[in-house]
Motif scaffolding. Structure first.
Motif, PDB file in Angstrom:
ATOM      1  N   ASP A   8       0.866  -1.180   0.000  1.00 14.15           N
ATOM      2  CA  ASP A   8       0.000   0.000   0.000  1.00 14.15           C
ATOM      3  C   ASP A   8       0.904   1.231   0.000  1.00 14.15           C
ATOM      4  O   ASP A   8       1.518   1.569   1.006  1.00 14.15           O
ATOM      5  N   ALA A   9       0.988   1.902  -1.152  1.00 15.39           N
ATOM      6  CA  ALA A   9       1.957   2.991  -1.332  1.00 15.39           C
ATOM      7  C   ALA A   9       1.436   4.348  -0.903  1.00 15.39           C
ATOM      8  O   ALA A   9       2.075   5.368  -1.163  1.00 15.39           O
ATOM      9  N   ALA A  10       0.282   4.392  -0.221  1.00 12.63           N
ATOM     10  CA  ALA A  10      -0.277   5.691   0.158  1.00 12.63           C
ATOM     11  C   ALA A  10       0.463   6.327   1.328  1.00 12.63           C
ATOM     12  O   ALA A  10       0.213   7.491   1.653  1.00 12.63           O
ATOM     13  N   SER A  11       1.388   5.596   1.937  1.00 12.61           N
ATOM     14  CA  SER A  11       2.033   6.086   3.149  1.00 12.61           C
ATOM     15  C   SER A  11       3.062   7.181   2.856  1.00 12.61           C
ATOM     16  O   SER A  11       3.543   7.341   1.734  1.00 12.61           O
ATOM     17  N   ARG A  12       3.427   7.915   3.920  1.00 11.12           N
ATOM     18  CA  ARG A  12       4.440   8.967   3.818  1.00 11.12           C
ATOM     19  C   ARG A  12       5.785   8.392   3.383  1.00 11.12           C
ATOM     20  O   ARG A  12       6.485   8.984   2.554  1.00 11.12           O
ATOM     21  N   GLU A  13       6.138   7.222   3.915  1.00  7.00           N
ATOM     22  CA  GLU A  13       7.448   6.636   3.611  1.00  7.00           C
ATOM     23  C   GLU A  13       7.605   6.347   2.118  1.00  7.00           C
ATOM     24  O   GLU A  13       8.652   6.644   1.520  1.00  7.00           O
ATOM     25  N   PHE A  14       6.590   5.755   1.512  1.00  9.02           N
ATOM     26  CA  PHE A  14       6.693   5.426   0.089  1.00  9.02           C
ATOM     27  C   PHE A  14       6.674   6.681  -0.778  1.00  9.02           C
ATOM     28  O   PHE A  14       7.401   6.768  -1.771  1.00  9.02           O
ATOM     29  N   HIS A  15       5.841   7.640  -0.450  1.00 14.65           N
ATOM     30  CA  HIS A  15       5.815   8.877  -1.231  1.00 14.65           C
ATOM     31  C   HIS A  15       7.142   9.626  -1.133  1.00 14.65           C
ATOM     32  O   HIS A  15       7.584  10.245  -2.109  1.00 14.65           O
ATOM     33  N   ALA A  16       7.782   9.548   0.026  1.00 15.15           N
ATOM     34  CA  ALA A  16       9.098  10.179   0.170  1.00 15.15           C
ATOM     35  C   ALA A  16      10.121   9.509  -0.731  1.00 15.15           C
ATOM     36  O   ALA A  16      10.990  10.177  -1.316  1.00 15.15           O
ATOM     37  N   LEU A  17      10.022   8.169  -0.885  1.00 15.10           N
ATOM     38  CA  LEU A  17      10.954   7.454  -1.771  1.00 15.10           C
ATOM     39  C   LEU A  17      10.748   7.856  -3.236  1.00 15.10           C
ATOM     40  O   LEU A  17      11.687   7.795  -4.037  1.00 15.10           O
ATOM     41  N   GLY A  18       9.528   8.248  -3.599  1.00 15.06           N
ATOM     42  CA  GLY A  18       9.250   8.658  -4.984  1.00 15.06           C
ATOM     43  C   GLY A  18       9.141  10.151  -5.156  1.00 15.06           C
ATOM     44  O   GLY A  18       8.579  10.636  -6.156  1.00 15.06           O
TER      45      GLY A  18
END
Length: 629
Positions: free
Chosen positions: A319-329
């Motif tokens: 689930d890419a909705a998190s802050r961590e994943f968005h920061a990676l992208g």
């Protein structure tokens, strides 16, 4: 073989049992269907007059029939129901020209353009030899977040092992889908199975580990699309819903399955109970209750279900909705803000190129179009960002500068959400994606997204078509064999009524068919000759003759339909067969894979189903599979 059907000429045969051999033969004017059972043989035959006779003889053998009539019969071995069939993708209704040409690039007049938009052959494994790399720090942050999510989803050891492989350099084969109720339509499982199979094959071919990842489209805000699941009742398709409500366009993944209130909990319980009834209280019903417990979010429930279904195959659900994943992208989201004019011009040019080549743009791109949504800090609504000519950005009634948006990206990256064209680019900035597995709509998106890939990432991720399949249960396969039906004929009929008429026409005695055909052919030939003669005399006479001929042909076709309907009324079972076949294979005028819930088949075939789908996802069939269960 557990069930098999055999047919020859205009006759039809069916037998249920444990068949160990079977063939069809014709001796003089009689069609024979010979079935060799364990310890006995059944011979069913039909005369050209339509009389059916079936006998069972202990010790009777196929070779005895063959030896008794060495010169007077022709034999044709038939395929078992267990075999799969392969049809061109153009067989399927509603398939876009772009997707058809993509799957058959070599035969397309637009092959050169298609190869620019899709650099990789969709059915080759060449993509596996190259894949992007990620630095160790990025991989460590990525896998740390995946491990936390895997723990929340109660993932099995195979998933944890694949996350470890990803941490130490594995590439990814990625797919994804909206977080639809109870797992959504069958195509969800077809996507997951294809990702698993492609990762397995790439690992074998290259020696480098590849792992399957399923990206949850939890940021999507189309609640009506995800809050539904279609299952089969006895004579109709029944759609289940939770009745969730939202006064604004909220990301659906974060919504509670019980709506956060007592009425919502009652709706949830009613939907789970009805699903269990329709699924025959199979073991999957307990898993549904476990995954869709009150207070659970849609993304978590869907993710847990998918994780459990493919537990043995190591599917990583993300689930890419998190802050961590968005920061990676974040680099992709930043490019969408800082290079908005450049990216918009590239998309407008690609859209024009698609139209000029004879296709249409899947996503409408217009001036001031944006690739981003903004999650409102107060309401949580997902609001489209629009650009004004003076360079300002607007979300609803609020205006932002580019600097404002970059500030949000730095502090709260999860509030910037990509649209359908940018989403795969964000995904592939986060993951070491070797290939993406998509359905027809996603493949069409990629023709446009390719320009974003080139300008933001400097590469285009290969996109592969998911397994496209229709699953045929034994009882339906038996009906089709009895009535000599093939899958394309079901699609052509479109409705149960039309299919029933077709079956009625087939059940007509051979002599009746011949007489109607002879009269129809003779009439058609005479009318054609007469029309040509009258046209030579006068164009007005020719037009009048043409109109009259059309009326006569209409009446002849009406007579054919009446005869077929007469046979249909005599054979009540034909209408039942037509209804059951259409309901299962083309329910409500939709392809089975796009409408019926995948859990319908899990309930009936259990843990064996994912393995079967993975087996056939190798896609040596570059089209649509029909799989007999």
């Amino acid at each position: 073989m557990s069930l098999s059907g055999f047919a020859a000429g205009g006759a039809d045969f069916f037998v249920a049992g444990r068949v160990v051999a079977g063939f069809v033969l014709e001796v003089e004017a009689v069609f024979f269907a010979v079935f060799v059972f364990e310890g006995a043989m059944t011979v069913q035959y039909t005369t050209r007059a339509g009389t059916k006779i079936k006998t069972t003889t202990e010790g009777f053998s196929a070779s005895a029939v063959r030896l008794a009539h060495p010169k007077r019969f022709k034999m044709r071995e038939t395929k078992s129901c267990m075999d799969s069939q392969c049809y061109p993708i153009s067989t399927l209704p509603g398939t876009t020209a772009l997707f058809r040409d993509y799957t058959e690039t070599a035969a397309s007049p637009n092959a050169a353009a298609l190869r620019r938009w899709y650099p990789t052959d969709p059915f080759s494994m060449a993509w596996a030899k190259t894949s992007p790399s990620l630095d160790e720090s990025h991989r460590a942050r990525l896998t740390s977040t995946l491990l936390r999510q895997a723990d929340d989803l109660d993932a099995d050891t195979a998933v944890l092992a694949n996350i470890e492989r990803l941490k130490h350099g594995a590439a990814a084969v990625v797919t994804g889908q909206q977080v639809a109720l109870f797992g959504g339509p069958l195509l969800t499982f077809l996507k997951a199975a294809t990702a698993v199979r492609k990762a397995q094959d790439a690992t074998k071919i290259t020696g480098r580990e590849h792992v399957p990842i399923f990206w949850l489209a939890s940021e999507d805000h189309d609640l009506a699309e995800v809050d539904q699941l279609a299952l089969l009742a006895r004579t109709n398709v029944e759609t289940l819903r939770l009745g969730l409500r939202a006064g604004r366009p909220l990301p659906v993944g974060a919504m509670r399955v019980d709506g956060g209130n007592e009425q919502g909990r009652l709706h949830l319980e009613a939907a789970l109970h009805r699903a269990s009834e329709l699924l025959g209280w199979a073991p999957i019903c307990s898993l549904l209750r476990e995954c869709y417990a009150p207070d659970t979010r849609l993304a978590g429930a869907f993710g847990r279900l998918l994780t459990k279904v493919f537990a043995a195959h190591g599917l990583i659900v993300m689930d890419a909705a998190s802050r961590e994943f968005h920061a990676l992208g974040a680099s992709v989201l930043r490019a969408a803000i800082e290079r908005a004019d450049e990216l918009e011009n590239a998309l407008l040019a690609r859209s024009q190129e698609l139209v000029a080549t004879g296709y249409h743009a899947q996503v409408l791109v217009s001036p001031t179009h944006s690739l981003l949504f903004l999650i409102d800090a107060e309401t949580g609504a997902r609001v489209p960002l629009r650009r004004s000519p003076d360079g300002e950005w607007q979300a609803g009634t609020r205006v932002y500068s580019a600097e404002d948006l970059l500030g949000i990206l730095a502090a709260e990256p999860e509030r910037l959400s990509p649209n359908a064209l940018l989403r795969p680019v964000l995904q592939d900035a986060i993951l070491p994606t070797a290939a993406y597995v998509g359905g027809p709509a996603e493949v069409a998106y990629f023709a446009q997204s390719a320009v974003l890939y080139e300008r933001i990432l400097g590469r285009i991720t290969p996109i592969l078509p998911r397994l496209s399949a229709t699953l045929i249960e034994p009882a339906i396969a038996a009906m089709m064999a009895t009535n000599e039906l093939q899958f394309p004929q079901v699609l052509e009929a479109k409705t149960a009524e039309n299919l029933a008429l077709r079956l009625g026409a087939r059940s007509m005695p051979i002599e009746g068919k011949r007489k109607i055909a002879a009269v129809g052919n003779a009439m058609d030939a005479e009318l054609t000759a007469l029309t040509e003669y009258m046209t030579a005399m006068s164009s007005d006479l020719g037009r009048a003759a043409g109109v009259s001929a059309s009326k006569m042909r209409y009446q002849m076709n009406r007579l054919r339909r009446m005869a077929a309907n007469f046979e249909l009324q005599k054979e009540a079972s034909l209408k039942k067969h037509a209804t059951a076949i259409m309901l299962s294979l083309y329910p409500d005028g939709h392809l089975q894979e796009r409408l019926l819930g995948g859990i319908w088949f899990l309930a009936r075939y259990g843990d064996a189903l994912p393995g079967l789908l993975i087996e056939h996802a190798a896609q040596e069939c570059p089209g649509h599979r029909v799989l007999c269960l």
